[in-house]
Design a protein around this motif. Structure first.
Motif, short mmCIF file in Angstrom:
data_model
loop_
_atom_site.label_atom_id
_atom_site.label_comp_id
_atom_site.label_asym_id
_atom_site.label_seq_id
_atom_site.Cartn_x
_atom_site.Cartn_y
_atom_site.Cartn_z
N ARG A 127 0.83 -1.20 0.00
CA ARG A 127 0.00 0.00 0.00
C ARG A 127 0.87 1.26 0.00
O ARG A 127 0.61 2.20 -0.77
CB ARG A 127 -0.92 -0.02 1.22
N SER A 128 1.90 1.29 0.81
CA SER A 128 2.77 2.47 0.86
C SER A 128 3.56 2.61 -0.44
O SER A 128 3.80 3.73 -0.91
CB SER A 128 3.70 2.40 2.06
N ARG A 129 3.93 1.51 -1.08
CA ARG A 129 4.64 1.56 -2.36
C ARG A 129 3.74 2.15 -3.44
O ARG A 129 4.14 3.00 -4.21
CB ARG A 129 5.11 0.16 -2.76
N ARG A 130 2.47 1.69 -3.47
CA ARG A 130 1.52 2.23 -4.46
C ARG A 130 1.28 3.72 -4.24
O ARG A 130 1.18 4.48 -5.20
CB ARG A 130 0.19 1.47 -4.37
N GLU A 161 2.07 9.38 -6.01
CA GLU A 161 2.59 10.72 -5.75
C GLU A 161 3.63 11.11 -6.78
O GLU A 161 3.64 12.24 -7.27
CB GLU A 161 3.17 10.79 -4.34
N ARG A 162 4.51 10.16 -7.16
CA ARG A 162 5.52 10.45 -8.19
C ARG A 162 4.85 10.73 -9.53
O ARG A 162 5.22 11.64 -10.25
CB ARG A 162 6.50 9.28 -8.31
N ALA A 163 3.82 9.93 -9.86
CA ALA A 163 3.11 10.13 -11.13
C ALA A 163 2.38 11.48 -11.13
O ALA A 163 2.37 12.18 -12.15
CB ALA A 163 2.12 9.00 -11.37
N ASN A 220 3.05 14.52 -13.83
CA ASN A 220 1.98 14.99 -14.72
C ASN A 220 1.60 16.44 -14.47
O ASN A 220 0.95 17.05 -15.30
CB ASN A 220 0.74 14.10 -14.55
N ARG A 221 1.95 17.02 -13.37
CA ARG A 221 1.53 18.36 -13.01
C ARG A 221 2.21 19.41 -13.88
O ARG A 221 1.65 20.46 -14.15
CB ARG A 221 1.82 18.63 -11.55
#
Length: 185
Positions: A134-137, A142-144, A148-149
């Motif tokens: 869950r923490s990895r996902r 967050e990185r994605a 994309n921002r």
């Protein structure tokens, strides 16, 4: 002896019959009171498993089933010979069966406790793995989202500068429209 008592002799001897023991009522000792062991050793002499039945029974009576098992309780074939020869009329076979039952219950309780312990450890490992997943996902999301921002939004400290620039651009646009005058009439 270990087999069932028969009420009469009209019952046939079948293929599964191990032995037949015929005793008189005096030999049966049905109403005999068990007396203290006189340590004669007859029970050990007749034991086909070469056990010391009286020592095992003493452990069982004392509640020490573990020691009784060490002395060979599990090797007892429950033939009942020790019971038959005991001059003190101690129900050795009864106590041996009781001890075997207690040992079986204790073994099943240990097995249940071991299975429960293993299930608990497996559950904890599974929950830890799920939390890590869950923490990895979440970190991937967050990185994605950051990727994309695009360019970073201005910080709160830079906001007055951004607002001033936007106002200046808007005023410049209004002036240029006023300088050209109304068009199209």
């Amino acid at each position: 002896m270990a087999g069932p008592s028969l009420p009469h002799d009209d019952i046939p001897v079948a293929k599964g019959t191990y032995n037949v023991l015929v005793l008189s009522s005096a030999e049966l000792q049905l109403d005999a009171v068990d007396m203290p062991c006189i340590r004669c050793g007859e029970c050990a002499r007749v034991c086909p498993s070469r056990l010391l039945p009286q020592s095992i029974v003493a452990d069982i009576r004392g509640g020490d089933t573990a020691t009784a098992i060490e002395r060979g309780l599990d090797d007892c074939i429950e033939c009942g010979l020790c019971d038959t020869v005991c001059p003190s009329h101690i129900p050795l076979l009864h106590w041996l069966r009781h001890g075997i039952g207690e040992a079986t219950i204790a073994a099943s309780e240990r097995a249940l406790a071991d299975r429960s312990r293993m299930a608990h450890h497996a559950r904890n490992a599974r929950l830890a793995m799920l939390a890590e997943e869950r923490s990895r996902r979440l970190a991937e999301r967050e990185r994605a989202a950051l990727a994309n921002r695009g360019p970073a939004a201005p910080s709160a400290a830079a906001m007055p500068d951004v607002l001033a620039a936007a106002l200046a651009k808007a005023r410049a646009g209004l002036r240029s429209d006023n300088d050209n005058g109304p068009s199209g009439s």
